[in-house]
Design an enzyme around this catalytic site. Structure first.
Site, PDB file in Angstrom:
ATOM      1  N   ASP A   1      -4.305  -6.541   5.067  1.00  8.50           N
ATOM      2  CA  ASP A   1      -5.304  -7.423   5.685  1.00  8.50           C
ATOM      3  C   ASP A   1      -5.338  -8.782   5.007  1.00  8.50           C
ATOM      4  OD1 ASP A   1      -6.190  -5.569   7.564  1.00  8.50           O
ATOM      5  OD2 ASP A   1      -7.427  -4.562   6.067  1.00  8.50           O
TER       6      ASP A   1
ATOM      7  N   LYS B   1     -13.381   0.233  15.611  1.00  5.35           N
ATOM      8  CA  LYS B   1     -12.063  -0.419  15.758  1.00  5.35           C
ATOM      9  C   LYS B   1     -11.598  -0.396  17.212  1.00  5.35           C
ATOM     10  CE  LYS B   1     -10.740   0.239  11.061  1.00  5.35           C
ATOM     11  NZ  LYS B   1     -10.156   1.045  10.015  1.00  5.35           N
TER      12      LYS B   1
ATOM     13  N   ASN C   1       0.845  -1.202   0.000  1.00  8.88           N
ATOM     14  CA  ASN C   1       0.000   0.000   0.000  1.00  8.88           C
ATOM     15  C   ASN C   1       0.880   1.252   0.000  1.00  8.88           C
ATOM     16  OD1 ASN C   1       0.590   0.758   2.857  1.00  8.88           O
ATOM     17  ND2 ASN C   1      -0.301  -1.270   3.192  1.00  8.88           N
TER      18      ASN C   1
ATOM     19  N   LYS D   1       8.464 -17.607 -10.694  1.00  7.39           N
ATOM     20  CA  LYS D   1       7.722 -16.462 -11.227  1.00  7.39           C
ATOM     21  C   LYS D   1       6.471 -16.956 -11.964  1.00  7.39           C
ATOM     22  CE  LYS D   1       8.043 -12.680 -14.440  1.00  7.39           C
ATOM     23  NZ  LYS D   1       8.648 -12.273 -15.695  1.00  7.39           N
TER      24      LYS D   1
HETATM   25  N1  CTP Z   1      -3.700  -3.501  12.047  1.00  5.87           N
HETATM   26  C1  CTP Z   1      -2.945  -4.551  12.522  1.00  5.87           C
HETATM   27  N2  CTP Z   1      -2.915  -5.740  11.851  1.00  5.87           N
HETATM   28  C2  CTP Z   1      -3.628  -5.900  10.712  1.00  5.87           C
HETATM   29  C3  CTP Z   1      -4.418  -4.834  10.213  1.00  5.87           C
HETATM   30  C4  CTP Z   1      -4.419  -3.641  10.901  1.00  5.87           C
HETATM   31  O1  CTP Z   1      -2.290  -4.389  13.567  1.00  5.87           O
HETATM   32  N3  CTP Z   1      -3.577  -7.055  10.078  1.00  5.87           N
HETATM   33  C5  CTP Z   1      -3.729  -2.256  12.813  1.00  5.87           C
HETATM   34  C6  CTP Z   1      -3.162  -1.048  12.092  1.00  5.87           C
HETATM   35  O2  CTP Z   1      -1.767  -0.911  12.352  1.00  5.87           O
HETATM   36  C7  CTP Z   1      -3.968   0.088  12.707  1.00  5.87           C
HETATM   37  C8  CTP Z   1      -5.304  -0.551  12.995  1.00  5.87           C
HETATM   38  O3  CTP Z   1      -5.065  -1.937  13.043  1.00  5.87           O
HETATM   39  O4  CTP Z   1      -3.421   0.508  13.926  1.00  5.87           O
HETATM   40  C9  CTP Z   1      -6.396  -0.264  12.007  1.00  5.87           C
HETATM   41  O5  CTP Z   1      -5.972  -0.559  10.711  1.00  5.87           O
HETATM   42  P1  CTP Z   1      -6.925  -0.322   9.460  1.00  5.87           P
HETATM   43  O6  CTP Z   1      -6.245  -0.872   8.240  1.00  5.87           O
HETATM   44  O7  CTP Z   1      -7.449   1.077   9.433  1.00  5.87           O
HETATM   45  O8  CTP Z   1      -8.170  -1.207   9.856  1.00  5.87           O
HETATM   46  P2  CTP Z   1      -8.542  -2.679   9.638  1.00  5.87           P
HETATM   47  O9  CTP Z   1      -8.667  -3.339  10.965  1.00  5.87           O
HETATM   48  O10 CTP Z   1      -7.614  -3.317   8.667  1.00  5.87           O
HETATM   49  O11 CTP Z   1     -10.013  -2.538   9.050  1.00  5.87           O
HETATM   50  P3  CTP Z   1     -10.517  -2.024   7.607  1.00  5.87           P
HETATM   51  O12 CTP Z   1      -9.441  -2.399   6.632  1.00  5.87           O
HETATM   52  O13 CTP Z   1     -11.779  -2.745   7.420  1.00  5.87           O
HETATM   53  O14 CTP Z   1     -10.709  -0.549   7.743  1.00  5.87           O
END
Ligand code: CTP
Length: 393
Positions: free
Chosen positions: A277, A336, A208, A287
């Site tokens: 995620d 969250k 990302n 590859k």
């Molecule tokens: N986070 C984490 N581990 C993951 C995903 C997220 O520790 N696998 C943590 C991020 O570092 C951040 C928080 O969770 O502090 C929220 O991350 P965000 O990406 O905004 O939320 P998600 O829980 O992934 O939910 P969504 O993608 O549905 O918004």
């Protein structure tokens, strides 16, 4: 930020030109900067350059008759909050190690009792010479801080260790030595930053746009307030902060291992990383070759690090997460907070100019179980200090 008195000693090496940027950065940050030059340094950069950049008279002569009747080197030494010598030649290091005070720079250095930073810059063989190494060891043993030289092409034509680090690195090291109210002293803090990379094959990965800037700013700010900080970071283009344990990781799984193995001992964890995620469900050792038609990639969930820490959280541990949203910022952020058992969620929007990915400013709202606190748009450094103040003080 509180204004400090910083003495910058410049000795005679080609890297003296990089000290111009250091002085400029310190001045722009609001500090009272005084430059002291050796006679040899004046052969490389004119005092007028440093005088203009620092806004203060450049002191080169121990015995000059100026308008002030005070003993100048003692007066400067007394008001200094940090003294940095950059570049520090083999000669100045030898003098400092032996208490020689035969010019303005060395006399003031000997008289100063503030934290001192020495930034060696010289030819590799001069640096590696046992005489120089022994002198550096003496300085270290006396409580002075030595900034590790960088490696690379040297002005003398050799390649190796001995390059002066970039001004940004020296600036960060100076900041870490400034006397702040160290109210986080004795605390262990884990900070995550940057993006993760989820590999598909030896060539490709999912990631990302995170630059890591907010997490790095938090790590530096916590360090400056006295905490012992571990920064678990994905790949970024940022300089690793000095005096911080930096653990560079690749994937969400690696980040989870690094964080969860440290969380038990930590007083607080701050999750500023943009963790993927999902990862490709299958990793291909070879590859993946192009075929006719479209390709659908099966994805598997990664471990939610913040949520796992929330489940393991003990009495007294503080857990701070981030939420980056494009819609319903506060509603999503509050969900969250609950779902991940965090104490605070720092919510930042992606839809405002000057906030979010890549830029040096941010606009966040901190949510807790008691309410919300909008910090407004600030630099990421200032945002970091306010987050620590609000959540951990
Ligand atoms: N986070 C984490 N581990 C993951 C995903 C997220 O520790 N696998 C943590 C991020 O570092 C951040 C928080 O969770 O502090 C929220 O991350 P965000 O990406 O905004 O939320 P998600 O829980 O992934 O939910 P969504 O993608 O549905 O918004």
């Amino acid at each position: 930020m509180e204004s400090k008195c910083i003495l910058v000693g410049v000795s005679g090496g080609i890297a003296a030109y990089k000290s111009c940027e250091l002085v400029s950065r310190l001045k722009k940050a609001g500090h009272d900067v005084h430059v002291l030059m050796t006679a040899a340094a004046e052969k490389f950069v004119g005092p007028l350059t440093f005088q203009t950049l620092s806004g203060n008279r450049v002191v080169t002569d121990l015995f000059s008759l100026d308008e002030s009747p005070e003993v100048h080197h003692i007066a400067l030494a007394k008001k200094a909050d940090v003294f940095v010598i950059a570049p520090a030649t083999a000669n100045i290091i030898a003098k400092a190690a032996n208490g020689i005070a035969d010019d303005m720079l060395t006399s003031t250095f000997l008289a100063a009792t503030c934290p001192k930073l020495v930034v060696p810059a010289m030819n590799t063989h001069m640096l590696e010479n046992p005489a120089t190494q022994a002198n550096l060891e003496t300085l270290r043993a006396r409580g002075m801080h030595i900034l590790e030289s960088a490696s690379g092409y040297l002005a003398c034509g050799d390649t190796g260790k001995g390059r002066m680090p970039e001004a940004s690195v020296i600036y960060d090291a100076v900041c870490s030595l400034m006397e702040h109210d160290r109210w986080l002293a004795g605390k262990k803090i884990v900070v995550t930053a940057g993006p993760t990379r989820e590999s598909l094959d030896p060539v490709r990965f999912l990631t990302n746009h995170s630059s890591g800037k907010m997490g790095y700013a938090l790590a530096r700010a916590a360090r400056d307030l006295g905490a012992s900080v571990t920064l678990v970071t994905g790949h970024t283009n940022l300089e690793p902060p000095v005096n911080v344990e930096v653990v560079t990781v690749e994937s969400a799984g690696d980040m989870a291992d690094a964080v969860l193995s440290r969380f038990g001992d930590a007083d607080a964890a701050i999750m500023a990383a943009a963790v993927a995620d999902y990862k490709p469900a299958d990793y291909s050792n070879q590859k993946i070759k192009k075929k006719d038609g479209d390709l659908a990639l099966p994805l598997a969930r990664t471990v939610d690090i913040l949520k796992t820490c929330g489940e393991r959280k003990k009495e007294g541990q503080k857990l701070i997460g981030f939420a980056m949203e494009t819609q319903d910022l506060l509603k999503n952020a509050r969900a969250k907070l609950e779902k991940k058992n965090a104490d605070f969620i720092v919510a930042n929007t992606l839809t405002e100019a000057g906030a979010g990915f890549g830029v040096d400013t941010n606009h966040v709202t901190i949510l807790s179980r008691d309410g919300e606190h909008d910090l407004g748009q600030l630099s990421k450094d200032e945002t970091a200090r306010r987050i620590l103040e609000f959540c951990l003080r």
